[in-house]
Design a protein around this motif. Structure first.
Motif, short mmCIF file in Angstrom:
data_model
loop_
_atom_site.label_atom_id
_atom_site.label_comp_id
_atom_site.label_asym_id
_atom_site.label_seq_id
_atom_site.Cartn_x
_atom_site.Cartn_y
_atom_site.Cartn_z
N ILE A 66 16.15 89.06 -22.85
CA ILE A 66 14.95 89.67 -23.46
C ILE A 66 14.82 91.13 -23.01
N CYS A 70 14.83 95.20 -25.38
CA CYS A 70 13.71 96.15 -25.34
C CYS A 70 14.21 97.50 -24.87
N ARG A 101 5.68 88.05 -26.98
CA ARG A 101 5.25 89.45 -27.20
C ARG A 101 6.24 90.20 -28.10
N TYR A 102 7.51 89.80 -28.02
CA TYR A 102 8.55 90.43 -28.86
C TYR A 102 8.36 90.06 -30.34
N ALA A 135 15.71 90.21 -33.63
CA ALA A 135 16.43 91.39 -33.14
C ALA A 135 17.23 92.06 -34.26
N LYS A 138 14.67 93.74 -36.69
CA LYS A 138 14.05 94.97 -36.17
C LYS A 138 14.98 96.16 -36.32
#
Length: 201
Positions: A66, A70, A101-102, A135, A138
């Motif tokens: 994780i 970020c 939160r991601y 991922a 994004k």
């Protein structure tokens, strides 16, 4: 898997159904992605469900995963391997909080015991699959690995309409409501009129 004896009866049946959901092909894909994302230092698990569980059980690899997704601030500040059960569970919980939160939805999340006790490793796979899809979607430069390993999530597609277009839409009869073209009352008889019965003798 933990210090529990074998389960019997209904418990065994339920556990057997959960175990059948586990996907060995998906395991292979997830292992490739985690190694590509975190680097070779994370090692490689023994093939199979138990190997996969032991590899992720202490939560360190999950936290590294994780953090690698970020850019600026790392969501899990302190990652340390520990033989103590509560420390391992705490690290898994930190990963789950950071994943939420991601953007991973609550319904896609596994519970800490699903991984730590090996109760539902299919749920662990689903969480990682959802994380990988996010991922890729994004596309912020943090994802490493083959983008075809995961499906892109559908994204919002907002449309802006002018007042004129909205007013025009109110005058259109949708086809699902039927059509009144060609409708007429020709040939219909008035309601309540008795049917004529002719008796030809």
């Amino acid at each position: 898997m933990a210090n529990k004896g074998p389960s019997y009866g209904l418990s065994r049946e339920v556990q057997s159904k959960i175990d059948k959901k586990y996907d060995p092909e998906l395991e292979e894909r997830l292992v490739h992605w985690i190694i590509a994302q975190c680097g070779d230092s994370v090692g490689k698990p023994q093939p199979g469900k138990q190997g996969f569980q032991q590899w992720l059980k202490d939560g360190c690899i999950l936290c590294e995963l994780i953090n690698s997704l970020c850019k600026d601030s790392k969501p899990v500040k302190k990652i340390q391997s520990s033989p103590m059960a509560f420390k391992q569970m705490e690290q898994i919980s930190q990963f789950l909080g950071a994943a939420e939160r991601y953007g991973v939805t609550k319904s896609d999340m596994f519970q800490t015991v699903d991984l730590w006790e090996g109760k539902d490793l299919a749920a662990v796979q689903m969480t990682l699959l959802s994380l990988g899809s996010l991922a890729v979607t994004k596309d912020d430069g943090c994802y490493r690995g083959d983008p075809s390993w995961f499906h892109k999530k559908s994204q919002e597609n907002k449309r802006e309409f002018t007042e004129e277009q909205l007013k025009e839409g109110q005058n259109v009869i949708g086809l699902q409501m039927g059509t009144n073209k060609g409708a007429s009352q020709a040939g219909t008889t008035g309601y309540g009129r008795p049917r004529q019965i002719l008796n030809n003798k």
